[in-house]
Write a protein that holds these residues in place. Structure first.
Motif, PDB file in Angstrom:
ATOM      1  N   LYS A 165     -47.807  30.124 -19.373  1.00 47.34           N
ATOM      2  CA  LYS A 165     -46.414  30.209 -19.804  1.00 47.34           C
ATOM      3  C   LYS A 165     -45.688  28.860 -19.788  1.00 47.34           C
ATOM      4  O   LYS A 165     -44.866  28.571 -20.643  1.00 47.34           O
ATOM      5  CB  LYS A 165     -45.686  31.204 -18.905  1.00 47.34           C
ATOM      6  N   GLN A 166     -45.994  28.070 -18.797  1.00 47.26           N
ATOM      7  CA  GLN A 166     -45.308  26.770 -18.668  1.00 47.26           C
ATOM      8  C   GLN A 166     -45.546  25.843 -19.865  1.00 47.26           C
ATOM      9  O   GLN A 166     -44.716  24.995 -20.154  1.00 47.26           O
ATOM     10  CB  GLN A 166     -45.718  26.070 -17.367  1.00 47.26           C
ATOM     11  N   VAL A 167     -46.671  25.992 -20.553  1.00 44.03           N
ATOM     12  CA  VAL A 167     -46.895  25.152 -21.737  1.00 44.03           C
ATOM     13  C   VAL A 167     -46.766  25.951 -23.040  1.00 44.03           C
ATOM     14  O   VAL A 167     -46.358  25.403 -24.064  1.00 44.03           O
ATOM     15  CB  VAL A 167     -48.262  24.422 -21.698  1.00 44.03           C
ATOM     16  N   GLY A 168     -47.137  27.223 -22.998  1.00 44.31           N
ATOM     17  CA  GLY A 168     -47.080  28.048 -24.200  1.00 44.31           C
ATOM     18  C   GLY A 168     -48.012  27.538 -25.271  1.00 44.31           C
ATOM     19  O   GLY A 168     -48.970  26.819 -24.990  1.00 44.31           O
ATOM     20  N   GLY A 169     -47.725  27.923 -26.516  1.00 47.15           N
ATOM     21  CA  GLY A 169     -48.580  27.459 -27.596  1.00 47.15           C
ATOM     22  C   GLY A 169     -48.490  28.319 -28.839  1.00 47.15           C
ATOM     23  O   GLY A 169     -47.582  29.137 -28.975  1.00 47.15           O
ATOM     24  N   VAL A 170     -49.466  28.124 -29.718  1.00 45.85           N
ATOM     25  CA  VAL A 170     -49.531  28.876 -30.970  1.00 45.85           C
ATOM     26  C   VAL A 170     -50.817  29.681 -31.004  1.00 45.85           C
ATOM     27  O   VAL A 170     -51.883  29.166 -30.694  1.00 45.85           O
ATOM     28  CB  VAL A 170     -49.550  27.924 -32.199  1.00 45.85           C
ATOM     29  N   LEU A 171     -50.710  30.954 -31.368  1.00 53.27           N
ATOM     30  CA  LEU A 171     -51.903  31.734 -31.686  1.00 53.27           C
ATOM     31  C   LEU A 171     -52.139  31.446 -33.156  1.00 53.27           C
ATOM     32  O   LEU A 171     -51.521  32.038 -34.037  1.00 53.27           O
ATOM     33  CB  LEU A 171     -51.660  33.220 -31.439  1.00 53.27           C
ATOM     34  N   HIS A 172     -53.013  30.477 -33.393  1.00 50.18           N
ATOM     35  CA  HIS A 172     -53.156  29.983 -34.763  1.00 50.18           C
ATOM     36  C   HIS A 172     -53.866  31.015 -35.629  1.00 50.18           C
ATOM     37  O   HIS A 172     -54.781  31.687 -35.174  1.00 50.18           O
ATOM     38  CB  HIS A 172     -53.837  28.613 -34.728  1.00 50.18           C
ATOM     39  N   CYS A 173     -53.408  31.139 -36.887  1.00 52.08           N
ATOM     40  CA  CYS A 173     -53.925  32.174 -37.791  1.00 52.08           C
ATOM     41  C   CYS A 173     -53.976  33.513 -37.073  1.00 52.08           C
ATOM     42  O   CYS A 173     -55.026  34.159 -37.004  1.00 52.08           O
ATOM     43  CB  CYS A 173     -55.302  31.815 -38.309  1.00 52.08           C
ATOM     44  N   TYR A 174     -52.853  33.901 -36.562  1.00 52.72           N
ATOM     45  CA  TYR A 174     -52.741  35.133 -35.789  1.00 52.72           C
ATOM     46  C   TYR A 174     -53.509  36.265 -36.476  1.00 52.72           C
ATOM     47  O   TYR A 174     -53.297  36.551 -37.659  1.00 52.72           O
ATOM     48  CB  TYR A 174     -51.255  35.485 -35.631  1.00 52.72           C
ATOM     49  N   ASN A 175     -54.388  36.915 -35.701  1.00 52.02           N
ATOM     50  CA  ASN A 175     -55.342  37.881 -36.268  1.00 52.02           C
ATOM     51  C   ASN A 175     -54.780  39.299 -36.423  1.00 52.02           C
ATOM     52  O   ASN A 175     -55.516  40.233 -36.692  1.00 52.02           O
ATOM     53  CB  ASN A 175     -56.615  37.911 -35.417  1.00 52.02           C
ATOM     54  N   ALA A 176     -53.471  39.451 -36.183  1.00 51.24           N
ATOM     55  CA  ALA A 176     -52.788  40.739 -36.380  1.00 51.24           C
ATOM     56  C   ALA A 176     -53.113  41.782 -35.320  1.00 51.24           C
ATOM     57  O   ALA A 176     -52.766  42.943 -35.468  1.00 51.24           O
ATOM     58  CB  ALA A 176     -53.039  41.299 -37.779  1.00 51.24           C
ATOM     59  N   SER A 177     -53.767  41.363 -34.242  1.00 47.32           N
ATOM     60  CA  SER A 177     -54.060  42.313 -33.173  1.00 47.32           C
ATOM     61  C   SER A 177     -52.793  42.580 -32.361  1.00 47.32           C
ATOM     62  O   SER A 177     -52.182  41.661 -31.823  1.00 47.32           O
ATOM     63  CB  SER A 177     -55.151  41.745 -32.258  1.00 47.32           C
ATOM     64  N   GLU A 178     -52.424  43.865 -32.278  1.00 50.68           N
ATOM     65  CA  GLU A 178     -51.214  44.225 -31.528  1.00 50.68           C
ATOM     66  C   GLU A 178     -51.389  43.921 -30.046  1.00 50.68           C
ATOM     67  O   GLU A 178     -50.426  43.755 -29.311  1.00 50.68           O
ATOM     68  CB  GLU A 178     -50.901  45.714 -31.718  1.00 50.68           C
ATOM     69  N   HIS A 179     -52.629  43.868 -29.647  1.00 49.57           N
ATOM     70  CA  HIS A 179     -52.984  43.565 -28.277  1.00 49.57           C
ATOM     71  C   HIS A 179     -52.428  42.199 -27.831  1.00 49.57           C
ATOM     72  O   HIS A 179     -52.190  41.968 -26.652  1.00 49.57           O
ATOM     73  CB  HIS A 179     -54.508  43.545 -28.198  1.00 49.57           C
ATOM     74  N   LEU A 180     -52.254  41.321 -28.787  1.00 51.43           N
ATOM     75  CA  LEU A 180     -51.799  39.962 -28.449  1.00 51.43           C
ATOM     76  C   LEU A 180     -50.275  39.835 -28.426  1.00 51.43           C
ATOM     77  O   LEU A 180     -49.742  38.832 -27.964  1.00 51.43           O
ATOM     78  CB  LEU A 180     -52.390  38.944 -29.442  1.00 51.43           C
ATOM     79  N   LEU A 181     -49.568  40.857 -28.924  1.00 53.46           N
ATOM     80  CA  LEU A 181     -48.109  40.761 -29.025  1.00 53.46           C
ATOM     81  C   LEU A 181     -47.414  40.440 -27.691  1.00 53.46           C
ATOM     82  O   LEU A 181     -46.455  39.659 -27.679  1.00 53.46           O
ATOM     83  CB  LEU A 181     -47.521  42.044 -29.635  1.00 53.46           C
ATOM     84  N   PRO A 182     -47.885  40.992 -26.560  1.00 59.52           N
ATOM     85  CA  PRO A 182     -47.209  40.675 -25.296  1.00 59.52           C
ATOM     86  C   PRO A 182     -47.231  39.176 -24.941  1.00 59.52           C
ATOM     87  O   PRO A 182     -46.469  38.737 -24.088  1.00 59.52           O
ATOM     88  CB  PRO A 182     -47.999  41.483 -24.254  1.00 59.52           C
ATOM     89  N   LEU A 183     -48.090  38.423 -25.604  1.00 54.42           N
ATOM     90  CA  LEU A 183     -48.135  36.978 -25.314  1.00 54.42           C
ATOM     91  C   LEU A 183     -46.855  36.271 -25.752  1.00 54.42           C
ATOM     92  O   LEU A 183     -46.598  35.140 -25.360  1.00 54.42           O
ATOM     93  CB  LEU A 183     -49.367  36.339 -25.961  1.00 54.42           C
ATOM     94  N   ALA A 184     -46.049  36.959 -26.558  1.00 52.81           N
ATOM     95  CA  ALA A 184     -44.750  36.388 -26.941  1.00 52.81           C
ATOM     96  C   ALA A 184     -43.921  36.094 -25.694  1.00 52.81           C
ATOM     97  O   ALA A 184     -43.191  35.109 -25.637  1.00 52.81           O
ATOM     98  CB  ALA A 184     -44.010  37.347 -27.865  1.00 52.81           C
ATOM     99  N   GLU A 185     -44.085  36.961 -24.700  1.00 50.91           N
ATOM    100  CA  GLU A 185     -43.327  36.765 -23.457  1.00 50.91           C
ATOM    101  C   GLU A 185     -43.906  35.658 -22.594  1.00 50.91           C
ATOM    102  O   GLU A 185     -43.332  35.293 -21.572  1.00 50.91           O
ATOM    103  CB  GLU A 185     -43.300  38.071 -22.658  1.00 50.91           C
TER     104      GLU A 185
END
Ligand SMILES: [Zn+2]
Length: 194
Positions: free
Chosen positions: A82-102
């Motif tokens: 969280k302290q650095v964050g980042g980009v999920l590049h070419c986001y693969n549309a997996s809903e499983h990854l959505l919580p990473l927004a937080e």
């Protein structure tokens, strides 16, 4: 072979604003079970090392995830990115990854959004928090429609922005402002850019 010395050589260059791309890719794994296990273990080991490196130099991560959403999410949360964050590049549309927004992760949307078979991404797009949307090229690949198949260039991102505006019922100008603001926020907040 992963060698941190190589990263150290470039990390302080003024144009270096992030660490990556790094991450897990289970798309092409060896068929042999033992080899497959070893390959996954090695990928995780290197990914974790790069996460620790990003945290040490305080720069965001550019993360590649292919058929590895569960493990990627787990590692990004467990290793406190969280302290650095980042980009999920070419986001693969997996809903499983959505919580990473937080966890300070932004969702890189590229040419795929304009493809006729992009059903999954089109469906999940409105679920991504607006303040975590970023447009990317992934050039020379994934060229947006109607230039699909040609070499991708950054100037084609306008087609992604147009499609995003249509899908989110926003104006092109709003999308331009939003995604620009998001990119600046991520890369400024966590890097030496000023
Ligand atoms: Zn990639």
């Amino acid at each position: 072979m992963y060698d941190e010395k190589v990263l150290e050589e470039y990390i302080n260059h003024p144009k270096c604003i992030a660490v990556g791309e790094c991450g897990l890719d289970y798309f092409r794994l060896p068929e042999d079970e033992e080899e497959k296990k070893a390959n996954i273990a090695k990928q995780k080991e290197v990914f974790i090392a790069q996460i620790e490196f990003a945290k040490k130099v305080n720069k965001p991560l550019i993360v590649h995830v292919r058929e590895a959403s569960n493990d990627s999410k787990q590692i990004l949360i467990d290793y406190d990115t969280k302290q650095v964050g980042g980009v999920l590049h070419c986001y693969n549309a997996s809903e499983h990854l959505l919580p990473l927004a937080e966890h300070n992760f932004y969702f890189g949307i590229g040419g795929v959004l304009t493809f006729k078979n992009a059903k999954k991404l089109i469906e999940v797009l409105p679920k991504i928090p607006k303040d975590k949307l970023i447009i990317e090229t992934d050039g020379p690949y994934l060229t947006p429609h109607p230039f699909r198949g040609k070499r991708n260039e950054p100037y084609y991102t306008v087609f992604v922005a147009d499609k995003m505006a249509e899908l989110l019922e926003m104006t092109r100008e709003e999308i331009d402002n939003l995604t620009t603001k998001n990119a600046i926020k991520l890369f400024k907040e966590f890097s030496s850019l000023s």
